[in-house]
Every structure is written in structure tokens, then in C-alpha cells.
Design a protein around this motif. Structure first.
Motif, PDB file in Angstrom:
ATOM      1  N   ALA A 152       0.721  -1.241  -0.040  1.00  0.00           N
ATOM      2  CA  ALA A 152      -0.052  -0.200   0.013  1.00  0.00           C
ATOM      3  C   ALA A 152       0.916   1.273  -0.022  1.00  0.00           C
ATOM      4  N   LEU A 153       1.884   1.133   0.461  1.00  0.00           N
ATOM      5  CA  LEU A 153       2.740   2.550   1.021  1.00  0.00           C
ATOM      6  C   LEU A 153       4.025   2.707   0.185  1.00  0.00           C
ATOM      7  N   VAL A 154       4.624   1.363  -0.218  1.00  0.00           N
ATOM      8  CA  VAL A 154       5.850   1.505  -0.917  1.00  0.00           C
ATOM      9  C   VAL A 154       5.948   0.906  -2.238  1.00  0.00           C
ATOM     10  N   VAL A 155       6.065  -0.553  -2.367  1.00  0.00           N
ATOM     11  CA  VAL A 155       6.029  -1.310  -3.661  1.00  0.00           C
ATOM     12  C   VAL A 155       4.598  -2.289  -3.568  1.00  0.00           C
ATOM     13  N   ASP A 156       4.077  -1.856  -4.772  1.00  0.00           N
ATOM     14  CA  ASP A 156       2.746  -2.575  -4.887  1.00  0.00           C
ATOM     15  C   ASP A 156       2.707  -3.728  -5.783  1.00  0.00           C
ATOM     16  N   ASP A 160       6.611 -10.822  -1.925  1.00  0.00           N
ATOM     17  CA  ASP A 160       7.386 -11.317  -0.674  1.00  0.00           C
ATOM     18  C   ASP A 160       8.538 -10.454  -0.861  1.00  0.00           C
ATOM     19  N   THR A 161       8.735  -9.374   0.149  1.00  0.00           N
ATOM     20  CA  THR A 161       9.972  -8.590   0.073  1.00  0.00           C
ATOM     21  C   THR A 161      11.050  -9.126   1.155  1.00  0.00           C
ATOM     22  N   GLU A 190      13.705  -1.293   1.282  1.00  0.00           N
ATOM     23  CA  GLU A 190      14.241   0.234   0.893  1.00  0.00           C
ATOM     24  C   GLU A 190      15.002  -0.467  -0.432  1.00  0.00           C
ATOM     25  N   ILE A 191      15.799  -1.413  -0.506  1.00  0.00           N
ATOM     26  CA  ILE A 191      16.429  -1.707  -1.616  1.00  0.00           C
ATOM     27  C   ILE A 191      15.694  -2.000  -2.914  1.00  0.00           C
ATOM     28  N   LEU A 192      14.490  -2.368  -2.652  1.00  0.00           N
ATOM     29  CA  LEU A 192      13.480  -2.731  -3.850  1.00  0.00           C
ATOM     30  C   LEU A 192      12.712  -1.668  -4.215  1.00  0.00           C
ATOM     31  N   GLY A 248      10.208  -1.292 -14.368  1.00  0.00           N
ATOM     32  CA  GLY A 248       9.443  -1.819 -13.025  1.00  0.00           C
ATOM     33  C   GLY A 248       9.549  -3.416 -12.841  1.00  0.00           C
ATOM     34  N   PRO A 249       9.195  -3.908 -11.992  1.00  0.00           N
ATOM     35  CA  PRO A 249       9.356  -5.302 -11.527  1.00  0.00           C
ATOM     36  C   PRO A 249       8.683  -6.306 -12.585  1.00  0.00           C
ATOM     37  N   LEU A 250       9.244  -7.242 -12.825  1.00  0.00           N
ATOM     38  CA  LEU A 250       8.771  -8.171 -13.810  1.00  0.00           C
ATOM     39  C   LEU A 250       8.869  -9.344 -12.970  1.00  0.00           C
TER      40      LEU A 250
END
Length: 252
Positions: A152-156, A160-161, A190-192, A248-250
Motif C-alpha cells: 500500500a505504501l511502498v512497492v505494490d 514477498d519482500t 528499501e533496496i527494492l 519496474g518489477p517483472l
């Protein structure tokens, strides 16, 4: 070492005397069987037990091994960062010292890093993952709740971070980790976030995972700090360039 390492394994360690020897044996056995130049970087985070002695004894006569020592306990994020920036391999993977994710899972990461992804992260939530030993119910619940806040706040786009098994191309690792500012357990997020904002291609890869019941994360005090850190992450990196439309993430 006569050749630049193809792969570096970074191991953060804090009070790991009971299992670091067995973990290093597993790591070296695996890497030697792969037949590629490698290095293993152990970063001790001010251990109060005999972790350093155990590591020195194991690495004696092993030129592929390197021990870095923090003068005092600085936190997992600081320790991983130090190891990632010191690693010289073409591809760099950091792994928890307990090998909750078996080191053999690195075999799946390397082709992905070689061909199309900048970062490959172990995921216990991706389809095809195999969680052999699960966390206690309350830890699972708090982990899932934390991930809802992360999304919700960082990486949507990352399920699994927090899995402690992540691989990077070396150039990407240096770019991302030199920007890291948080040194506690929220450093993964943070790194992600940094990588996502910079447009690096990230893949979540299903992994085998065995929970360690000796986790050093306090679900009450550390979880509160990690939640506060989510707001810090956005503020600290507010000036990073915006994510390109094609980046962005794949992931799975």
C-alpha cells in the motif's frame, strides 16, 4: 584468485557459532560443484559468541573466502550492504546464515540474472514455491500484515519482500546499495523500492524454504520500527527519478 568470480555469496552473521560452520560447508560444496570461479563474503555484525573464530577456522586455506568484521553491532541492513559493496562477482547473492533457502536455489537465479533480469528475489508467495517448514502462525500473520502495508505504501507489485535470499547483477547491486540509508530489518523493502524507482527489472522466483525458529526478528519491537521505516523510505528517496513507463518489477 586467478579469475574474477562469476558469483559472490554474501552471508551476514550475528551470533551464528552453532550453525555457521555447517552453512559454509554447504555453500563451498555447492559452489565447487558448479565449476565456476566464486567467492564467499562473510560479514560479522559484532558477534558476541565465537562466530568469528568459527569462520576464520573454516576459511583458513580457502582463498575464495573473505571475512569482514563490523566493530560493533550495526544491524542486518548495514551488514548486508557492506558485504554487497565489497563483493566482486559478476552476480552477487546474499543469503541468511541459516540457509533457510538452500544454497542450491542459486542455480535457478544465475540464468535469470545472466539473460534478462537485473534482480532476482526468492519468494515464498510465488506459484511453485515450496515452504517445507513454516513459521509460527503469529509470525506468518504479522508477515502478511506487514506486506499489505508494503504494497500500500511502498512497492505494490512484490508479494514477498522479506525472504533473505536475493540476487543482483554486480553493477546493479552497487548502484542500489550505495543509495541505501536504513540499516535494520526493513532494508529489503528499501533496496527494492530504490530498484523499482530506478527501473530495474525484478523477478520473484519461487524457492524452497525452511523456517528457522532462531529468527532474530522481534515481531513486536522490530515490526513497529519496520512499519515506521516504510514512511522513511518514501521520504529518503523522494528525489529518485520516476520509474520509466517500460520499467519496474517483472515477476511471476
Amino acid at each position: 584468485m586467478s579469475q574474477e568470480p562469476y558469483i559472490s555469496i554474501v552471508i551476514p552473521a550475528y551470533n551464528e557459532e552453532r550453525r555457521i560452520g555447517k552453512s559454509l560447508e554447504s555453500i563451498f560444496t555447492f559452489l565447487e560443484s558448479e565449476g565456476v570461479p566464486f567467492e564467499v563474503v562473510v560479514v560479522d555484525d559484532g558477534s558476541r559468541d565465537n562466530t568469528i573464530g568459527m569462520v576464520k577456522a573454516f576459511l583458513k586455506g580457502a582463498p575464495q573466502g573473505k571475512l569482514i568484521q563490523n566493530e560493533e553491532n550495526r544491524g542486518k541492513g548495514f551488514t548486508v550492504r557492506r558485504g554487497m559493496l565489497a563483493a566482486s562477482g559478476r552476480h552477487v547473492i546474499f543469503s541468511d546464515a541459516d540457509l533457510s533457502t538452500p544454497i542450491q536455489e542459486a542455480r535457478k537465479f544465475l540464468p535469470l540474472l545472466e539473460k534478462q533480469y537485473d534482480i532476482v528475489i526468492g519468494s515464498r508467495q510465488a506459484a511453485g514455491s515450496n515452504v517445507v517448514v513454516r513459521q509460527q502462525k503469529y509470525r506468518e500473520l504479522m508477515g502478511k500484515t506487514f506486506n499489505l502495508f508494503v504494497r500500500a505504501l511502498v512497492v505494490d507489485q512484490i508479494a514477498d519482500t522479506q525472504c533473505g535470499f536475493k540476487g543482483f547483477r554486480q553493477t546493479v547491486a552497487r548502484d542500489v546499495f550505495q543509495r541505501q540509508r536504513l540499516f535494520g530489518f526493513s532494508f529489503d523493502v528499501e533496496i527494492l523500492y530504490i530498484a523499482h524507482r530506478l527501473g530495474y527489472a525484478i523477478r520473484e522466483e519461487p524457492i524452497e524454504w525452511h523456517n528457522s525458529f532462531e529468527s532474530k526478528v522481534n515481531v513486536f519491537t522490530d515490526s513497529t520500527q519496520m512499519l515506521l521505516d516504510l514512511f522513511k523510505i518514501r521520504w529518503l528517496h523522494r528525489n529518485l527519478k520516476e520509474l520509466p513507463a517500460s520499467g519496474g518489477p517483472l515477476h511471476l
